[in-house]
Design a protein around this motif. Sequence first.
Motif, PDB file in Angstrom:
ATOM      1  N   LEU A 158       0.827  -1.206   0.000  1.00  0.00           N
ATOM      2  CA  LEU A 158       0.000   0.000   0.000  1.00  0.00           C
ATOM      3  C   LEU A 158       0.860   1.254   0.000  1.00  0.00           C
ATOM      4  N   SER A 159       1.958   1.213   0.736  1.00  0.00           N
ATOM      5  CA  SER A 159       2.889   2.343   0.760  1.00  0.00           C
ATOM      6  C   SER A 159       3.469   2.607  -0.627  1.00  0.00           C
ATOM      7  N   HIS A 160       3.928   1.552  -1.290  1.00  0.00           N
ATOM      8  CA  HIS A 160       4.495   1.730  -2.632  1.00  0.00           C
ATOM      9  C   HIS A 160       3.450   2.275  -3.605  1.00  0.00           C
ATOM     10  N   PHE A 161       2.237   1.761  -3.505  1.00  0.00           N
ATOM     11  CA  PHE A 161       1.196   2.205  -4.437  1.00  0.00           C
ATOM     12  C   PHE A 161       0.839   3.670  -4.192  1.00  0.00           C
ATOM     13  N   LEU A 162       0.662   4.043  -2.934  1.00  0.00           N
ATOM     14  CA  LEU A 162       0.321   5.430  -2.604  1.00  0.00           C
ATOM     15  C   LEU A 162       1.336   6.406  -3.175  1.00  0.00           C
ATOM     16  N   TRP A 163       2.612   6.183  -2.890  1.00  0.00           N
ATOM     17  CA  TRP A 163       3.620   7.162  -3.302  1.00  0.00           C
ATOM     18  C   TRP A 163       3.931   7.065  -4.789  1.00  0.00           C
ATOM     19  N   GLY A 164       3.669   5.911  -5.390  1.00  0.00           N
ATOM     20  CA  GLY A 164       3.786   5.823  -6.843  1.00  0.00           C
ATOM     21  C   GLY A 164       2.754   6.702  -7.531  1.00  0.00           C
ATOM     22  N   ILE A 165       1.493   6.629  -7.075  1.00  0.00           N
ATOM     23  CA  ILE A 165       0.435   7.457  -7.664  1.00  0.00           C
ATOM     24  C   ILE A 165       0.671   8.932  -7.346  1.00  0.00           C
ATOM     25  N   TRP A 166       1.077   9.217  -6.114  1.00  0.00           N
ATOM     26  CA  TRP A 166       1.411  10.601  -5.743  1.00  0.00           C
ATOM     27  C   TRP A 166       2.457  11.173  -6.698  1.00  0.00           C
ATOM     28  N   SER A 167       3.468  10.378  -7.014  1.00  0.00           N
ATOM     29  CA  SER A 167       4.548  10.862  -7.867  1.00  0.00           C
ATOM     30  C   SER A 167       4.062  11.136  -9.289  1.00  0.00           C
ATOM     31  N   LEU A 168       3.090  10.370  -9.757  1.00  0.00           N
ATOM     32  CA  LEU A 168       2.525  10.631 -11.086  1.00  0.00           C
ATOM     33  C   LEU A 168       1.746  11.944 -11.108  1.00  0.00           C
ATOM     34  N   VAL A 169       1.095  12.269 -10.004  1.00  0.00           N
ATOM     35  CA  VAL A 169       0.415  13.568  -9.909  1.00  0.00           C
ATOM     36  C   VAL A 169       1.447  14.693  -9.977  1.00  0.00           C
ATOM     37  N   GLN A 170       2.554  14.512  -9.252  1.00  0.00           N
ATOM     38  CA  GLN A 170       3.614  15.524  -9.276  1.00  0.00           C
ATOM     39  C   GLN A 170       4.229  15.644 -10.675  1.00  0.00           C
ATOM     40  N   TYR A 171       4.330  14.534 -11.363  1.00  0.00           N
ATOM     41  CA  TYR A 171       4.873  14.503 -12.727  1.00  0.00           C
ATOM     42  C   TYR A 171       4.124  15.470 -13.642  1.00  0.00           C
ATOM     43  N   GLU A 172       2.831  15.562 -13.451  1.00  0.00           N
ATOM     44  CA  GLU A 172       2.023  16.465 -14.267  1.00  0.00           C
ATOM     45  C   GLU A 172       2.013  17.890 -13.730  1.00  0.00           C
ATOM     46  N   HIS A 173       1.972  18.053 -12.413  1.00  0.00           N
ATOM     47  CA  HIS A 173       1.648  19.365 -11.851  1.00  0.00           C
ATOM     48  C   HIS A 173       2.813  20.096 -11.187  1.00  0.00           C
ATOM     49  N   SER A 174       3.866  19.388 -10.781  1.00  0.00           N
ATOM     50  CA  SER A 174       4.914  20.032  -9.989  1.00  0.00           C
ATOM     51  C   SER A 174       5.949  20.741 -10.865  1.00  0.00           C
ATOM     52  N   ASP A 175       6.462  21.858 -10.340  1.00  0.00           N
ATOM     53  CA  ASP A 175       7.552  22.586 -10.999  1.00  0.00           C
ATOM     54  C   ASP A 175       8.909  22.249 -10.381  1.00  0.00           C
ATOM     55  N   ILE A 176       8.919  21.368  -9.395  1.00  0.00           N
ATOM     56  CA  ILE A 176      10.168  20.984  -8.735  1.00  0.00           C
ATOM     57  C   ILE A 176      11.039  20.184  -9.704  1.00  0.00           C
TER      58      ILE A 176
END
Length: 203
Positions: A158-176
Amino acid sequence: IPKEPFVWDKIEQFLNLLPDPFSSEEKQARFTNSFGSITKLRIEYERLKTLLSKTESPIVFAHNDLLLGNVIYNKDEGTISFIDYEYAAYCYQAFDIANHFNEFVGLSIDDIDYDRYPCEEFQFDWIKVYLAMYLDIDHPTEPQIRKVYKEVQQMSLLSHFLWGIWSLVQYEHSDIDFDFVRYAEIRLNRYYELRDKIFKQLS
């Protein structure tokens, strides 16, 4: 505050933030090549939720993001404190522990090494100390320790899945300046590596 595990709603929130399609052809192509489709991820999420929702792990108020950088050790005072409570909420006890262990491997893309993942002996010792404090007893039994250990292995998915999906959101929206899609690949690849063995235990 409802004592419900925050993690399911949080993953659904992240899944709903994934664009379909991504904002550029390059981003969409990389997503498709690595992850297939949002539908595939949603199906995986539903399967994961169906199986892990059966857990007997107690729901506690948890930090939910205990990477090592959020753990502050004061050597002079002999104290430990936590920082960054952005994701603090009620969740499965075993999830918070599993997430902490997963973070042992590193965060920097070039530094992640799963050889650093804590071995069974380390986890047993850690859980023993944790249960002694949590249950206010001197000597947790081996069955008590083994039960939590098993739940932690399951919740690592569950931890891997949560942060994997979180990272895909950042991939689209983050400027970092960070390779979020590569981080998502690392976390979700690890998820798929562990999934079948753990799903077999749960089925």
